[in-house]
Design an enzyme around this catalytic site. Structure first.
Site, mmCIF file in Angstrom:
data_model
loop_
_atom_site.group_PDB
_atom_site.id
_atom_site.type_symbol
_atom_site.label_atom_id
_atom_site.label_comp_id
_atom_site.label_asym_id
_atom_site.label_seq_id
_atom_site.Cartn_x
_atom_site.Cartn_y
_atom_site.Cartn_z
ATOM 1 C CE LYS A 100 -52.116 18.075 36.500
ATOM 2 N NZ LYS A 100 -51.813 19.437 35.997
ATOM 3 C CG ASP A 137 -48.370 18.262 35.573
ATOM 4 O OD1 ASP A 137 -48.868 19.401 35.558
ATOM 5 O OD2 ASP A 137 -47.746 17.834 36.571
HETATM 6 P P1 NDP Z 1 -41.175 18.554 33.679
HETATM 7 O O1 NDP Z 1 -41.302 17.124 33.983
HETATM 8 O O2 NDP Z 1 -40.922 18.986 32.291
HETATM 9 O O3 NDP Z 1 -40.060 19.219 34.586
HETATM 10 C C1 NDP Z 1 -40.133 19.181 35.969
HETATM 11 C C2 NDP Z 1 -38.857 19.743 36.554
HETATM 12 O O4 NDP Z 1 -38.990 19.851 37.966
HETATM 13 C C3 NDP Z 1 -37.654 18.850 36.300
HETATM 14 O O5 NDP Z 1 -36.521 19.653 36.215
HETATM 15 C C4 NDP Z 1 -37.621 17.969 37.545
HETATM 16 O O6 NDP Z 1 -36.348 17.474 37.852
HETATM 17 C C5 NDP Z 1 -38.079 18.934 38.605
HETATM 18 N N1 NDP Z 1 -38.816 18.208 39.647
HETATM 19 C C6 NDP Z 1 -39.943 17.473 39.500
HETATM 20 N N2 NDP Z 1 -40.307 16.918 40.658
HETATM 21 C C7 NDP Z 1 -39.399 17.308 41.554
HETATM 22 C C8 NDP Z 1 -39.238 17.065 42.925
HETATM 23 N N3 NDP Z 1 -40.103 16.293 43.608
HETATM 24 N N4 NDP Z 1 -38.171 17.655 43.545
HETATM 25 C C9 NDP Z 1 -37.291 18.422 42.848
HETATM 26 N N5 NDP Z 1 -37.401 18.691 41.522
HETATM 27 C C10 NDP Z 1 -38.443 18.147 40.904
HETATM 28 O O7 NDP Z 1 -42.523 19.214 34.240
HETATM 29 P P2 NDP Z 1 -43.156 20.636 33.875
HETATM 30 O O8 NDP Z 1 -42.095 21.642 33.629
HETATM 31 O O9 NDP Z 1 -44.188 20.417 32.856
HETATM 32 O O10 NDP Z 1 -43.928 20.969 35.241
HETATM 33 C C11 NDP Z 1 -43.328 21.731 36.287
HETATM 34 C C12 NDP Z 1 -44.413 22.319 37.171
HETATM 35 O O11 NDP Z 1 -45.269 23.159 36.390
HETATM 36 C C13 NDP Z 1 -45.352 21.289 37.822
HETATM 37 O O12 NDP Z 1 -45.782 21.807 39.063
HETATM 38 C C14 NDP Z 1 -46.540 21.264 36.867
HETATM 39 O O13 NDP Z 1 -47.713 20.826 37.509
HETATM 40 C C15 NDP Z 1 -46.623 22.732 36.504
HETATM 41 N N6 NDP Z 1 -47.320 23.065 35.263
HETATM 42 C C16 NDP Z 1 -47.005 22.499 34.069
HETATM 43 C C17 NDP Z 1 -47.661 22.878 32.921
HETATM 44 C C18 NDP Z 1 -47.307 22.342 31.582
HETATM 45 O O14 NDP Z 1 -47.903 22.788 30.594
HETATM 46 N N7 NDP Z 1 -46.371 21.423 31.461
HETATM 47 C C19 NDP Z 1 -48.765 23.850 32.965
HETATM 48 C C20 NDP Z 1 -48.966 24.449 34.252
HETATM 49 C C21 NDP Z 1 -48.277 24.045 35.354
HETATM 50 P P3 NDP Z 1 -35.791 16.176 37.088
HETATM 51 O O15 NDP Z 1 -35.326 16.670 35.753
HETATM 52 O O16 NDP Z 1 -34.704 15.682 37.968
HETATM 53 O O17 NDP Z 1 -36.946 15.230 36.989
HETATM 54 O O1 2IT Z 2 -51.160 22.240 35.282
HETATM 55 C C1 2IT Z 2 -51.531 22.467 34.120
HETATM 56 O O2 2IT Z 2 -52.252 23.428 33.834
HETATM 57 C C2 2IT Z 2 -51.054 21.575 33.053
HETATM 58 N N1 2IT Z 2 -50.294 20.654 33.324
HETATM 59 C C3 2IT Z 2 -51.513 21.776 31.640
HETATM 60 C C4 2IT Z 2 -52.852 21.149 31.420
HETATM 61 C C5 2IT Z 2 -53.359 21.168 30.009
HETATM 62 O O3 2IT Z 2 -54.453 20.584 29.811
HETATM 63 O O4 2IT Z 2 -52.724 21.711 29.107
#
Ligand code: NDP
Ligand code: 2IT
Length: 444
Positions: free
Chosen positions: A126, A166
Site C-alpha cells: 500500500k 484508493d
Molecule cells: P473515494 O476517495 O472515492 O471516496 C471516499 C469517500 O469517503 C468520500 O465520500 C469521502 O468524503 C469519504 N471519506 C474519506 N475519508 C473520510 C473521513 N476521514 N471521514 C469521513 N468521510 C471520509 O475512496 P474509495 O471509495 O475508493 O474508498 C473508500 C474506502 O474503500 C476506503 O476505506 C478504501 O480503502 C476502501 N477500498 C477501496 C477500493 C477501491 O478500489 N477504490 C478497494 C477496496 C477498498 P469526501 O467526498 O468528503 O472526501
Molecule cells: O484496498 C484496496 O483493495 C484497494 N484500494 C484496491 C487495490 C488495487 O490494487 O486495486
C-alpha cells in the site's frame, strides 16, 4: 505467554504511535490463534508471525511540487511493500491529509490477506501521501502526481509492485501517474491498475469494489436464508466504492437510502439517485449539499449520523473506524441485522465484537471489498496478453471470485469451529495460503 500474545506485544513496542496498524494486527492475530496453536513450536522457531507483521520494505520520500501561486509545497510519500510470498506487491495509493506511515501499514497488512483470498497471485502492499487533492486544480494534482512518481518509479514494476487507486486516487490521478512513469522509464507496461480504458484499463474495474461488495453480501445473505431483494440498505461514503455498491444494490432489488461524505450525509427515502450522485461527486467533485439541491425530497444532515438511519443492512464504504460501538448499538436497536464492510477496517474492534455477539451477520472488508483488487489482477492479466475482455466477461469473473471468497471464508470458519464468524474465516483462509508460501520459500 502464548506466541500470538508475544508477537502482538512486539508489534506495539516496535511500532509506536501507529494505533491503526496495531488494531489490524490485533484482529488478525486473535482470530488465527487456533491455527497457530496447532503448531506453535514450528511457527515460533521460524518467527513466522514476526516476519508476517514486519514489512519487507518501507519507502518514505519527499514530494515537492509547485502550487498555482508559485509556492513550493512539500508532502510525505509512502510505499510499504509488505509481503510478496504469493505474488508481486499489490495495493492502492491513498492521497488524504490524515495519511501517516501507520495508516499505510495497516492498509498494507490487511491487503496481504485480502489479496490471498482472491485466489490470484498478488502480494500485499500500500502507499500514498498526506497530499489533499480536494480543492486543488488539475494542474496542481498533475504536478504532485508527477513529483510522486519521480521517486516511486524506481521501486515498482509489473512483476515487482503494482499500485492502484484508493481514497483520493481515481482515474485522473492514475492517468497522471502512469504518464509520468512512461515518460521516465520509456516502458508501456502494467505497472498501475485502474487505468483509463483508452490506455490499458479494464472494463468493470471502476465498478468492481462496489459491485463485488454486493455480490459478497448476496452470497452471505443467501447462505443465511435471506434475500437482498426488498431490503433497506444504509451506505456511507460517496466515492468509488459507495457509488457502485449503491448501484448494484439497487439492481438486485434493494432500497439504498443513504450516502455520506466528510461534511455530511443524505437520506433519500426514494432511494439514492446514482446518476445525480455521480454527477455531484465524479464530475463536479462537489459536496453532498448539491445532491440535496437536485433531489428536493432528500434530507441533508451536516456532520456524522448516517448509522442512525433505520435499515436492515449497513454498508460502511468511506473510511476506517467510521462505525463505532455506539453506532452498532443504534443500528441493532433500529432492526439492522447485517453489516457488510466496503471500506477497509471501517468498524472498530469493539463494534465488531458487539455486532457478532448480537448474532448479526458481519463481513470484514478484507473479504467483502476484495473485488476491487481482484479486478485489478484481471487488468494485469489482460495487459499481459495484450487483450481486453468485455464488461460481461470481467463482471462474471468478479461475481465468481466473490462467491468463491464467501465459500472459502465460510468453510474456514466452520473448519475451526467458528461457524458464521466471517472475520475469523477470512483471516484464517487468507493466512493459510500466505503462511504455506512463506514456509516453502525458506527464511527470507
Ligand atoms: P473515494 O476517495 O472515492 O471516496 C471516499 C469517500 O469517503 C468520500 O465520500 C469521502 O468524503 C469519504 N471519506 C474519506 N475519508 C473520510 C473521513 N476521514 N471521514 C469521513 N468521510 C471520509 O475512496 P474509495 O471509495 O475508493 O474508498 C473508500 C474506502 O474503500 C476506503 O476505506 C478504501 O480503502 C476502501 N477500498 C477501496 C477500493 C477501491 O478500489 N477504490 C478497494 C477496496 C477498498 P469526501 O467526498 O468528503 O472526501
Ligand atoms: O484496498 C484496496 O483493495 C484497494 N484500494 C484496491 C487495490 C488495487 O490494487 O486495486
Amino acid at each position: 505467554m502464548s506466541y500470538v500474545d508475544e508477537v502482538y506485544e512486539r508489534v506495539v513496542a516496535q511500532n509506536p504511535a501507529q494505533p491503526e496498524f496495531h488494531q489490524a494486527v490485533k484482529e488478525v492475530l486473535a482470530t488465527i490463534r487456533p491455527v497457530i496453536d496447532e503448531n506453535e513450536e514450528e511457527f515460533r522457531r521460524d518467527a513466522l508471525l514476526e516476519r508476517l507483521t514486519t514489512p519487507e520494505r518501507q519507502l518514505l520520500f519527499r514530494v515537492p511540487w509547485i502550487d498555482d501561486k508559485g509556492q513550493v509545497q512539500v508532502n510525505n510519500g509512502y510505499r510499504v511493500q509488505f509481503n510478496s510470498a504469493i505474488g508481486p506487491y499489490k495495493g492502492g495509493l491513498r492521497f488524504h491529509p490524515t495519511v501517516t506511515l501507520g495508516t499505510i501499514k495497516f492498509l498494507g497488512f490487511e491487503q496481504i490477506f485480502k489479496n490471498s483470498l482472491t485466489g490470484l497471485p498478488i502480494g500485499g502492499g500500500k502507499g500514498g501521501s498526506d497530499f489533499d487533492p480536494k480543492g486543488k486544480s488539475d494542474r496542481e494534482v498533475m504536478a504532485f502526481c508527477q513529483s510522486f512518481m519521480n521517486e516511486l518509479f524506481r521501486h515498482i514494476g509489473p512483476n515487482t509492485d503494482v499500485p492502484a487507486g484508493d481514497i483520493g486516487v481515481g482515474g485522473r490521478e492514475i492517468g497522471f501517474l502512469y504518464g509520468q512513469y512512461k515518460r521516465i522509464t520509456d516502458r508501456y507496461e502494467s505497472v498501475l491498475t485502474g487505468k483509463g480504458l483508452s490506455y490499458g484499463g479494464s472494463l468493470a474495474r471502476t465498478q468492481a469494489t462496489g459491485y463485488g461488495l454486493i455480490y459478497f453480501l448476496d452470497a452471505m445473505l443467501k447462505a443465511n436464508g435471506k434475500d437482498i431483494k426488498g431490503q433497506t440498505i444504509a451506505v456511507s461514503g460517496a466515492g468509488n466504492v459507495a457509488i457502485y455498491a449503491i448501484q448494484k444494490g439497487q439492481q438486485l432489488g434493494a432500497n439504498v437510502v443513504t450516502c455520506s461524505d466528510s461534511s455530511g450525509w443524505i437520506y433519500d427515502p426514494d432511494g439514492i439517485d446514482v446518476d445525480v450522485l455521480r454527477e455531484v461527486k465524479e464530475v463536479n467533485r462537489a459536496r453532498l449539499t448539491q445532491y440535496k439541491e437536485k433531489r428536493p425530497n432528500s434530507v441533508y444532515h451536516e456532520g456524522k449520523g448516517v448509522w442512525t438511519t433505520k435499515c436492515d443492512i449497513a454498508c460502511p464504504c468511506a473510511t476506517q473506524n467510521e462505525l463505532n460501538l455506539e453506532d452498532a448499538k443504534t443500528l441493532k436497536a433500529n432492526g439492522c441485522y447485517c453489516v457488510a464492510e466496503g471500506a477497509n477496517m471501517p468498524t472498530t474492534l469493539e463494534a465488531t465484537e458487539y455486532i457478532q455477539s448480537q448474532g448479526m451477520l458481519f463481513s470484514p472488508g478484507k473479504a467483502s471489498n476484495a473485488g476491487g483488487v481482484a479486478t485489478s489482477a484481471l487488468e494485469m492479466s489482460q495487459n499481459a496478453e495484450r487483450l481486453s475482455w468485455t464488461f460481461e466477461e470481467v463482471d462474471s469473473q468478479l461475481n465468481r471470485i466473490m462467491n468463491n471468497i464467501f465459500k472459502n471464508v465460510d468453510d474456514a470458519a466452520r473448519k475451526y469451529g467458528m461457524e458464521g464468524n466471517y472475520v475469523a474465516g477470512a483471516n484464517i483462509a487468507g493466512f493459510l495460503k500466505v503462511a504455506d508460501a512463506m514456509k516453502a520459500q525458506g527464511i527470507v
